[in-house]
Design a protein around this motif. Structure first.
Motif, PDB file in Angstrom:
ATOM      1  N   MET A   1       0.840  -1.198   0.000  1.00  0.00           N
ATOM      2  CA  MET A   1       0.000   0.000   0.000  1.00  0.00           C
ATOM      3  C   MET A   1       0.876   1.249   0.000  1.00  0.00           C
ATOM      4  SD  MET A   1      -2.965  -0.998   2.765  1.00  0.00           S
ATOM      5  CE  MET A   1      -4.185   0.150   2.130  1.00  0.00           C
ATOM      6  N   LYS A   2       0.339   2.314  -0.566  1.00  0.00           N
ATOM      7  CA  LYS A   2       1.022   3.596  -0.574  1.00  0.00           C
ATOM      8  C   LYS A   2       0.337   4.541   0.401  1.00  0.00           C
ATOM      9  CE  LYS A   2       2.634   3.320  -5.373  1.00  0.00           C
ATOM     10  NZ  LYS A   2       2.630   3.972  -6.715  1.00  0.00           N
ATOM     11  N   ARG A   3       1.131   5.417   0.999  1.00  0.00           N
ATOM     12  CA  ARG A   3       0.581   6.380   1.958  1.00  0.00           C
ATOM     13  C   ARG A   3       0.615   7.772   1.349  1.00  0.00           C
ATOM     14  NH1 ARG A   3       3.011   7.312   7.962  1.00  0.00           N
ATOM     15  NH2 ARG A   3       4.851   7.856   6.730  1.00  0.00           N
ATOM     16  N   TYR A   4      -0.485   8.492   1.515  1.00  0.00           N
ATOM     17  CA  TYR A   4      -0.608   9.838   0.967  1.00  0.00           C
ATOM     18  C   TYR A   4      -1.059  10.806   2.057  1.00  0.00           C
ATOM     19  CZ  TYR A   4      -0.539   7.504  -3.595  1.00  0.00           C
ATOM     20  OH  TYR A   4      -0.190   6.753  -4.682  1.00  0.00           O
ATOM     21  N   GLU A   5      -0.654  12.035   1.893  1.00  0.00           N
ATOM     22  CA  GLU A   5      -1.152  13.124   2.721  1.00  0.00           C
ATOM     23  C   GLU A   5      -2.106  13.962   1.873  1.00  0.00           C
ATOM     24  OE1 GLU A   5       0.328  17.227   4.960  1.00  0.00           O
ATOM     25  OE2 GLU A   5       1.766  15.935   3.953  1.00  0.00           O
ATOM     26  N   ILE A   6      -3.327  14.130   2.346  1.00  0.00           N
ATOM     27  CA  ILE A   6      -4.341  14.906   1.636  1.00  0.00           C
ATOM     28  C   ILE A   6      -4.676  16.119   2.490  1.00  0.00           C
ATOM     29  CG2 ILE A   6      -6.663  14.881   0.658  1.00  0.00           C
ATOM     30  CD1 ILE A   6      -6.414  11.812   0.501  1.00  0.00           C
ATOM     31  N   ILE A   7      -4.538  17.305   1.914  1.00  0.00           N
ATOM     32  CA  ILE A   7      -4.747  18.553   2.660  1.00  0.00           C
ATOM     33  C   ILE A   7      -6.101  19.123   2.273  1.00  0.00           C
ATOM     34  CG2 ILE A   7      -3.856  20.861   3.160  1.00  0.00           C
ATOM     35  CD1 ILE A   7      -1.100  19.840   2.310  1.00  0.00           C
ATOM     36  N   ILE A   8      -6.914  19.437   3.298  1.00  0.00           N
ATOM     37  CA  ILE A   8      -8.230  20.003   3.058  1.00  0.00           C
ATOM     38  C   ILE A   8      -8.373  21.321   3.797  1.00  0.00           C
ATOM     39  CG2 ILE A   8      -9.268  17.720   2.740  1.00  0.00           C
ATOM     40  CD1 ILE A   8     -10.506  18.022   5.526  1.00  0.00           C
ATOM     41  N   LYS A   9      -9.315  22.141   3.325  1.00  0.00           N
ATOM     42  CA  LYS A   9      -9.613  23.424   3.958  1.00  0.00           C
ATOM     43  C   LYS A   9     -11.082  23.430   4.377  1.00  0.00           C
ATOM     44  CE  LYS A   9     -10.034  28.388   2.997  1.00  0.00           C
ATOM     45  NZ  LYS A   9      -9.925  29.448   1.959  1.00  0.00           N
ATOM     46  N   PRO A  10     -11.379  23.506   5.678  1.00  0.00           N
ATOM     47  CA  PRO A  10     -12.785  23.556   6.114  1.00  0.00           C
ATOM     48  C   PRO A  10     -13.470  24.827   5.621  1.00  0.00           C
ATOM     49  CG  PRO A  10     -11.329  22.987   7.941  1.00  0.00           C
ATOM     50  CD  PRO A  10     -10.447  23.435   6.816  1.00  0.00           C
TER      51      PRO A  10
ATOM     52  N   GLU B   1       2.455  11.969  -2.056  1.00  0.00           N
ATOM     53  CA  GLU B   1       2.809  10.647  -1.542  1.00  0.00           C
ATOM     54  C   GLU B   1       3.892  10.782  -0.484  1.00  0.00           C
ATOM     55  OE1 GLU B   1       4.342   6.246  -3.111  1.00  0.00           O
ATOM     56  OE2 GLU B   1       3.948   7.875  -4.548  1.00  0.00           O
ATOM     57  N   ILE B   2       3.785   9.974   0.563  1.00  0.00           N
ATOM     58  CA  ILE B   2       4.746   9.967   1.659  1.00  0.00           C
ATOM     59  C   ILE B   2       5.391   8.595   1.716  1.00  0.00           C
ATOM     60  CG2 ILE B   2       5.079  10.274   4.136  1.00  0.00           C
ATOM     61  CD1 ILE B   2       2.549  11.937   4.171  1.00  0.00           C
ATOM     62  N   GLU B   3       6.690   8.565   1.803  1.00  0.00           N
ATOM     63  CA  GLU B   3       7.408   7.291   1.847  1.00  0.00           C
ATOM     64  C   GLU B   3       7.128   6.565   3.156  1.00  0.00           C
ATOM     65  OE1 GLU B   3      11.987   5.543   1.443  1.00  0.00           O
ATOM     66  OE2 GLU B   3      11.589   7.704   1.355  1.00  0.00           O
ATOM     67  N   LEU B   4       6.900   5.276   3.046  1.00  0.00           N
ATOM     68  CA  LEU B   4       6.664   4.450   4.229  1.00  0.00           C
ATOM     69  C   LEU B   4       8.002   3.953   4.765  1.00  0.00           C
ATOM     70  CD1 LEU B   4       3.593   2.370   2.997  1.00  0.00           C
ATOM     71  CD2 LEU B   4       3.595   4.034   4.841  1.00  0.00           C
ATOM     72  N   THR B   5       8.446   4.493   5.877  1.00  0.00           N
ATOM     73  CA  THR B   5       9.713   4.088   6.479  1.00  0.00           C
ATOM     74  C   THR B   5       9.477   3.682   7.931  1.00  0.00           C
ATOM     75  OG1 THR B   5      10.215   6.393   7.075  1.00  0.00           O
ATOM     76  CG2 THR B   5      11.073   5.588   4.976  1.00  0.00           C
ATOM     77  N   ILE B   6      10.100   2.600   8.327  1.00  0.00           N
ATOM     78  CA  ILE B   6      10.011   2.104   9.703  1.00  0.00           C
ATOM     79  C   ILE B   6      11.405   2.179  10.321  1.00  0.00           C
ATOM     80  CG2 ILE B   6       9.356   0.200  11.204  1.00  0.00           C
ATOM     81  CD1 ILE B   6       7.033   1.286   9.618  1.00  0.00           C
ATOM     82  N   PRO B   7      11.616   3.006  11.348  1.00  0.00           N
ATOM     83  CA  PRO B   7      12.927   3.044  12.001  1.00  0.00           C
ATOM     84  C   PRO B   7      13.329   1.662  12.513  1.00  0.00           C
ATOM     85  CG  PRO B   7      11.544   4.877  12.733  1.00  0.00           C
ATOM     86  CD  PRO B   7      10.668   3.975  11.930  1.00  0.00           C
ATOM     87  N   ILE B   8      14.627   1.385  12.468  1.00  0.00           N
ATOM     88  CA  ILE B   8      15.119   0.068  12.863  1.00  0.00           C
ATOM     89  C   ILE B   8      14.790  -0.238  14.320  1.00  0.00           C
ATOM     90  CG2 ILE B   8      17.203  -1.348  13.135  1.00  0.00           C
ATOM     91  CD1 ILE B   8      18.425   0.163  10.808  1.00  0.00           C
ATOM     92  N   ASP B   9      14.867   0.793  15.175  1.00  0.00           N
ATOM     93  CA  ASP B   9      14.650   0.577  16.608  1.00  0.00           C
ATOM     94  C   ASP B   9      13.205   0.814  17.040  1.00  0.00           C
ATOM     95  OD1 ASP B   9      14.659   3.253  16.112  1.00  0.00           O
ATOM     96  OD2 ASP B   9      15.999   3.816  17.760  1.00  0.00           O
ATOM     97  N   ALA B  10      12.271   0.961  16.085  1.00  0.00           N
ATOM     98  CA  ALA B  10      10.867   1.218  16.437  1.00  0.00           C
ATOM     99  C   ALA B  10      10.266   0.016  17.160  1.00  0.00           C
ATOM    100  CB  ALA B  10      10.063   1.534  15.189  1.00  0.00           C
ATOM    101  N   ASN B  11       9.528   0.282  18.221  1.00  0.00           N
ATOM    102  CA  ASN B  11       8.865  -0.785  18.961  1.00  0.00           C
ATOM    103  C   ASN B  11       7.468  -0.386  19.442  1.00  0.00           C
ATOM    104  OD1 ASN B  11       9.487   1.019  20.970  1.00  0.00           O
ATOM    105  ND2 ASN B  11      10.758  -0.387  22.167  1.00  0.00           N
ATOM    106  N   ALA B  12       6.929   0.757  18.934  1.00  0.00           N
ATOM    107  CA  ALA B  12       5.605   1.210  19.339  1.00  0.00           C
ATOM    108  C   ALA B  12       4.955   1.954  18.184  1.00  0.00           C
ATOM    109  CB  ALA B  12       5.688   2.109  20.575  1.00  0.00           C
ATOM    110  N   CYS B  13       3.623   2.042  18.236  1.00  0.00           N
ATOM    111  CA  CYS B  13       2.838   2.683  17.177  1.00  0.00           C
ATOM    112  C   CYS B  13       1.942   3.755  17.775  1.00  0.00           C
ATOM    113  CB  CYS B  13       1.956   1.658  16.456  1.00  0.00           C
ATOM    114  SG  CYS B  13       2.835   0.259  15.748  1.00  0.00           S
TER     115      CYS B  13
END
Length: 353
Positions: free
Chosen positions: A1-10, A238-250
């Protein structure tokens, strides 16, 4: 899957908060009427949603551009307050005051991208967020707000309603009793970011944005027919999906329903989704769905093992929520920001008043 940032204006107030599971539900109604939004149609992808979601939406978060820096204003994680302040002194009074101030700071602002880097994070109060929003707006709008210093980032507006009994010519009790509905209005010129995970086999970001544009044009959530829930879609990237090597929480970016045994530690606030059908089913004999207990956004989960980071989302789909629509599904998934849990204990996060 790809991750995207979508910007909206209320463009108006909102009767329903812009949470990820509700955004997913409204996009599904768009796909139900426009089969071109999903390859093969909506029913095909709802059948496999439990194992292969075609799209996962986050809740909307404020996005500020201050000079050359971009700030994402997230809800403060649901950690104990003591975690944000390591007291090395013996002054009990100072420690108590510091913890009281941290309780007031309900926002965690991160700089330079949608990632949870504690080195680029600050705790903001509502007052500080309002000041930063005013700094980011145009000079003309700042002049118009010179007499509204007390304006909050999210202003709650109460709208009275009543029905008139034609026999008495007045209001009364029961169905004729006056009542109040609330709506939330954002600070002028606010920009919100929605993070969307998209499966290329099912659709693409252009069609996702087409569905969101229609939602913004006709209104999102409750009382859309009276003008609430309007927004414009400005841009996406589009935003790159990167997981830090030392990540252990979400850090969860939307309400979620975690799978049993999928995590070893959790910090969250319970959130009960009293769901209601949309579109034509909203006026049916049974417009309500079964309630779903979820972990609200800003929850933090520690996956049971490193395999929990192989997917860009955390949680599970929830089925069996509707008697009127048996194939209805609730988005129990949510995008997340991976980080190392121990990093929060290594420094005091700056607190802005």
């Amino acid at each position: 899957m790809k991750r995207y940032e979508i910007i909206i204006k209320p463009l108006s107030g909102f009767g329903t908060p812009l949470k990820g599971d509700t955004l997913f539900g409204q996009f599904c109604w768009q796909a139900a009427y426009d089969v071109s939004l999903l390859n093969g149609g909506l029913d095909k992808w709802l059948d496999v949603y439990s194992g292969s979601p075609f799209a996962v939406f986050s809740s909307a978060v404020p996005r500020l551009v201050l000079g050359s820096d971009v700030w994402y204003v997230l809800r403060r994680p649901d950690f104990p307050v003591s975690w944000f302040y390591q007291d090395n002194s013996q002054d009990r009074s100072t420690a108590i005051d510091a913890r009281k101030n941290i309780k007031k700071a309900r926002w965690l602002a991160v700089k330079s991208g949608p990632q949870l880097d504690w080195k680029n994070a600050e705790l903001w109060t509502d007052n500080h967020l309002q000041k930063r929003c005013k700094t980011a707006m145009t000079s003309d709008m700042q002049c118009q707000l010179t007499r509204l210093e007390s304006l909050e980032f999210e202003t709650v507006f109460c709208q009275p309603h009543n029905s008139i009994n034609r026999l008495t010519g007045t209001t009364g009790t029961g169905m004729f009793a006056p009542y109040v509905k609330t709506s939330r209005h954002y600070y002028p010129e606010t920009r919100l970011a929605i993070f969307a995970l998209v499966d290329d086999d099912a659709t693409d970001i252009e069609r996702i944005c087409r569905g969101l544009e229609r939602i913004g044009a006709f209104g999102f959530g409750r009382d859309a027919s009276t003008g609430l829930g309007r927004f414009n879609l400005l841009e996406y990237r589009e935003i790159e999906l990167t997981i830090p090597i030392d990540a252990n929480a979400c850090y969860m970016l939307g309400p979620s329903v975690p799978q049993p045994d999928s995590y070893k530690n959790a910090w969250f606030s319970p959130f009960v989704r009293f769901g209601r059908h949309g579109d034509r089913l909203a006026t049916s004999r049974n417009p309500f769905k079964n309630p779903v207990i979820m972990a609200d956004e800003a929850a933090v989960f520690q996956p049971a093992d490193q395999n929990g980071f192989t997917r860009p989302y955390f949680g599970t789909a929830v089925k069996g929520v509707s008697k009127a629509q048996p194939n209805a599904v609730t988005q129990g998934y949510a995008p997340y920001l991976p980080f190392r849990l121990e990093a929060i204990h290594e420094r005091n996060i700056p607190l802005c008043d």
